[in-house]
Design a protein around this motif. Structure first.
Motif, PDB file in Angstrom:
ATOM      1  N   VAL A 116       0.844  -1.189   0.000  1.00 52.40           N
ATOM      2  CA  VAL A 116       0.000   0.000   0.000  1.00 52.40           C
ATOM      3  C   VAL A 116       0.883   1.243   0.000  1.00 52.40           C
ATOM      4  CG1 VAL A 116      -1.841   1.270   1.166  1.00 52.40           C
ATOM      5  CG2 VAL A 116      -1.802  -1.228   1.264  1.00 52.40           C
ATOM      6  N   LEU A 117       0.628   2.131  -0.974  1.00 54.84           N
ATOM      7  CA  LEU A 117       1.325   3.414  -1.040  1.00 54.84           C
ATOM      8  C   LEU A 117       0.380   4.517  -0.580  1.00 54.84           C
ATOM      9  CD1 LEU A 117       3.090   3.273  -4.540  1.00 54.84           C
ATOM     10  CD2 LEU A 117       4.068   2.758  -2.310  1.00 54.84           C
ATOM     11  N   HIS A 118       0.948   5.498   0.093  1.00 56.90           N
ATOM     12  CA  HIS A 118       0.179   6.667   0.520  1.00 56.90           C
ATOM     13  C   HIS A 118       1.111   7.868   0.455  1.00 56.90           C
ATOM     14  CE1 HIS A 118      -3.080   8.827   2.335  1.00 56.90           C
ATOM     15  NE2 HIS A 118      -2.409   9.133   3.428  1.00 56.90           N
ATOM     16  N   HIS A 119       0.763   8.849  -0.399  1.00 56.70           N
ATOM     17  CA  HIS A 119       1.604  10.029  -0.606  1.00 56.70           C
ATOM     18  C   HIS A 119       3.041   9.646  -0.953  1.00 56.70           C
ATOM     19  CE1 HIS A 119      -1.655  12.585   0.482  1.00 56.70           C
ATOM     20  NE2 HIS A 119      -1.682  12.226   1.745  1.00 56.70           N
ATOM     21  N   GLY A 120       3.176   8.625  -1.819  1.00 55.80           N
ATOM     22  CA  GLY A 120       4.494   8.227  -2.301  1.00 55.80           C
ATOM     23  C   GLY A 120       5.304   7.359  -1.353  1.00 55.80           C
ATOM     24  N   LYS A 121       4.738   7.014  -0.212  1.00 55.11           N
ATOM     25  CA  LYS A 121       5.460   6.189   0.765  1.00 55.11           C
ATOM     26  C   LYS A 121       4.758   4.857   0.957  1.00 55.11           C
ATOM     27  CE  LYS A 121       7.334  10.067   3.447  1.00 55.11           C
ATOM     28  NZ  LYS A 121       7.422  10.691   4.786  1.00 55.11           N
TER      29      LYS A 121
END
Length: 203
Positions: free
Chosen positions: A172-177
């Motif tokens: 899972v990615l969130h804001h590129g992280k």
């Protein structure tokens, strides 16, 4: 979630976008900064979230575009294209104009064009977006079949039911992280993932 960097990751892996830092390895070899053709020849190919077939060309001619990567002979390319069209459920529609396909058909054709390049790793960018329940079930079955045929598959998908059915591993990615990485059930119950999808902070 939208804007997390998923499609950007696919674009970098497939050579459409050069990373500003880091390395991308495929089968033990660095591919970051290489052009898409060379990466595709190595066996890594992607589909696109917004499908854009060659509308005035026939369905089989669209698939032949991918087949020509390894089959310069037109007859051999046509045979390979016909094979992958049957594989994705478009057998019998070879001579149909690509622009006349439904959304589900265009998405299948997008997969067929990629399959015709004989990939070792297939990157599927939201191939189920916009499909109804029956079409989604059929696409899940198609992806399962491709995996059973020995193709490794990396999927970007917001349909969590489909993701849970398809995946051995979820990132899972969130804001590129990267905020989660593991088996489906563990990731689905991760507090950071739940927070990200419900609009909370993942910080």
């Amino acid at each position: 979630p939208n804007g997390a960097g998923k499609t950007t990751l696919f674009a970098m892996a497939s050579g459409f976008l050069a990373p500003t830092d880091g390395q991308i390895l495929f089968r033990g070899q660095r591919i970051d900064g290489q052009d898409p053709l060379r990466i595709c020849r190595a066996g890594l190919v992607r589909t696109f979230q917004i499908v854009k077939p060659f509308g005035e060309m026939s369905v089989i001619e669209n698939a032949m575009v991918g087949a020509f990567l390894h089959q310069p002979d037109p007859d051999a390319a046509r045979r390979l294209a016909a094979q992958v069209l049957r594989q994705v459920g478009l057998g019998g529609r070879e001579e149909q104009a690509a622009r006349t396909l439904t959304l589900s058909g265009r998405k299948r054709l997008e997969v067929a064009k990629a399959l015709a390049t004989r990939p070792k790793l297939l990157l599927l960018d939201e191939v189920m977006a916009g499909l109804n329940t029956v079409e989604t079930t059929e696409m899940v079955a198609l992806v399962h079949g491709l995996r059973s045929a020995g193709i490794s598959i990396l999927v970007i998908e917001h349909n969590m039911k489909a993701v849970m059915k398809l995946s051995d591993r979820i990132v899972v990615l969130h804001h590129g992280k990267k905020i989660a990485d593991g088996e489906p059930e563990a990731v689905a119950n991760d507090p950071l993932v739940v927070s990200a999808y419900l609009g909370g902070s993942a910080a």
